[in-house]
Structure formats: C-alpha cells, structure tokens
Scaffold this motif. Structure first.
Motif, PDB file in Angstrom:
ATOM      1  N   GLU A 170      45.698  31.080  45.049  1.00  0.00           N
ATOM      2  CA  GLU A 170      46.120  32.400  44.628  1.00  0.00           C
ATOM      3  C   GLU A 170      45.198  32.909  43.524  1.00  0.00           C
ATOM      4  OE1 GLU A 170      49.972  33.850  42.375  1.00  0.00           O
ATOM      5  OE2 GLU A 170      50.390  32.938  44.310  1.00  0.00           O
ATOM      6  N   GLY A 171      44.809  34.182  43.604  1.00  0.00           N
ATOM      7  CA  GLY A 171      43.978  34.763  42.561  1.00  0.00           C
ATOM      8  C   GLY A 171      42.496  34.705  42.853  1.00  0.00           C
ATOM      9  N   ASN A 172      42.102  34.111  43.983  1.00  0.00           N
ATOM     10  CA  ASN A 172      40.688  34.044  44.312  1.00  0.00           C
ATOM     11  C   ASN A 172      40.246  35.156  45.259  1.00  0.00           C
ATOM     12  OD1 ASN A 172      40.270  31.824  42.712  1.00  0.00           O
ATOM     13  ND2 ASN A 172      40.534  30.366  44.369  1.00  0.00           N
ATOM     14  N   ASP A 173      41.133  36.021  45.659  1.00  0.00           N
ATOM     15  CA  ASP A 173      40.800  37.092  46.591  1.00  0.00           C
ATOM     16  C   ASP A 173      40.278  38.311  45.842  1.00  0.00           C
ATOM     17  OD1 ASP A 173      41.609  35.562  48.754  1.00  0.00           O
ATOM     18  OD2 ASP A 173      43.663  36.310  48.667  1.00  0.00           O
ATOM     19  N   PHE A 174      38.962  38.384  45.690  1.00  0.00           N
ATOM     20  CA  PHE A 174      38.346  39.533  45.035  1.00  0.00           C
ATOM     21  C   PHE A 174      38.138  40.642  46.047  1.00  0.00           C
ATOM     22  CE2 PHE A 174      37.257  36.154  42.167  1.00  0.00           C
ATOM     23  CZ  PHE A 174      37.287  36.756  40.925  1.00  0.00           C
ATOM     24  N   PHE A 175      38.154  41.888  45.567  1.00  0.00           N
ATOM     25  CA  PHE A 175      37.836  43.023  46.411  1.00  0.00           C
ATOM     26  C   PHE A 175      37.131  44.065  45.560  1.00  0.00           C
ATOM     27  CE2 PHE A 175      42.138  43.289  44.836  1.00  0.00           C
ATOM     28  CZ  PHE A 175      42.274  44.590  44.383  1.00  0.00           C
ATOM     29  N   VAL A 176      36.365  44.909  46.219  1.00  0.00           N
ATOM     30  CA  VAL A 176      35.568  45.928  45.544  1.00  0.00           C
ATOM     31  C   VAL A 176      36.005  47.286  46.069  1.00  0.00           C
ATOM     32  CG1 VAL A 176      33.233  46.826  45.197  1.00  0.00           C
ATOM     33  CG2 VAL A 176      33.606  44.353  45.337  1.00  0.00           C
ATOM     34  N   ILE A 177      36.180  48.236  45.148  1.00  0.00           N
ATOM     35  CA  ILE A 177      36.523  49.602  45.520  1.00  0.00           C
ATOM     36  C   ILE A 177      35.452  50.508  44.941  1.00  0.00           C
ATOM     37  CG2 ILE A 177      38.218  51.463  45.308  1.00  0.00           C
ATOM     38  CD1 ILE A 177      40.277  49.143  44.744  1.00  0.00           C
ATOM     39  N   LYS A 178      34.816  51.306  45.818  1.00  0.00           N
ATOM     40  CA  LYS A 178      33.813  52.266  45.367  1.00  0.00           C
ATOM     41  C   LYS A 178      34.325  53.665  45.668  1.00  0.00           C
ATOM     42  CE  LYS A 178      29.093  53.852  45.708  1.00  0.00           C
ATOM     43  NZ  LYS A 178      27.788  53.705  46.341  1.00  0.00           N
ATOM     44  N   ALA A 179      34.415  54.490  44.620  1.00  0.00           N
ATOM     45  CA  ALA A 179      34.911  55.855  44.763  1.00  0.00           C
ATOM     46  C   ALA A 179      33.844  56.739  45.412  1.00  0.00           C
ATOM     47  CB  ALA A 179      35.295  56.420  43.399  1.00  0.00           C
TER      48      ALA A 179
END
Length: 73
Positions: free
Chosen positions: A4-13
């Motif tokens: 748990e807690g290793n799922d990174f994600f990136v959001i670019k506006a």
C-alpha cells in the motif's frame, strides 16, 4: 498484492483550473484534500493509507503504471 502506498500517478493539467481531489479510505468516503493546477503544471501523487481514490475535474492527462488516460470535456 502490492504494498500500500507504492502506487504513484502523475497528473498534467491541459488547462487552467484543473481540480485534483483526494478521497478518504474507510467506511465513509469523504473529500480530504484538493489542489488546483494550472495549464502545464504536473502533480505527482500516490495512494496512501488515508487516500483511496482521486477525482480529477478539468482537462488533464493522468499517467499510472497501468497506462495513460485523458479526461474529456
């Protein structure tokens, strides 16, 4: 199962004013954090013991280890 807690994600506006809203984990899902991104800004985040979901409002690209998705307006 992953840790748990290793799922990174990136959001670019892709536009000004993209809202990123974190939702809590547990029996009652609630909003617990929000950010506003302007065009070109990037946010790198991860799921934690407190954050189980993220809502993105506005035009953005979201990248995860599972692939990339764009919001539609």
């Amino acid at each position: 199962m992953k840790n748990e807690g290793n799922d990174f994600f990136v959001i670019k506006a892709l536009e000004n004013g993209v809202n990123v809203i974190g939702l809590t984990r547990g029996s009652d899902t609630r909003f617990h954090h929000s950010e506003k991104l302007d065009k070109g800004e990037v946010m790198i985040a991860q799921f934690t013991e407190h954050t189980s979901a993220v809502k993105v409002r506005g035009k953005a690209v979201i990248q995860t280890e599972h692939g990339e998705i764009s919001t539609e307006e």
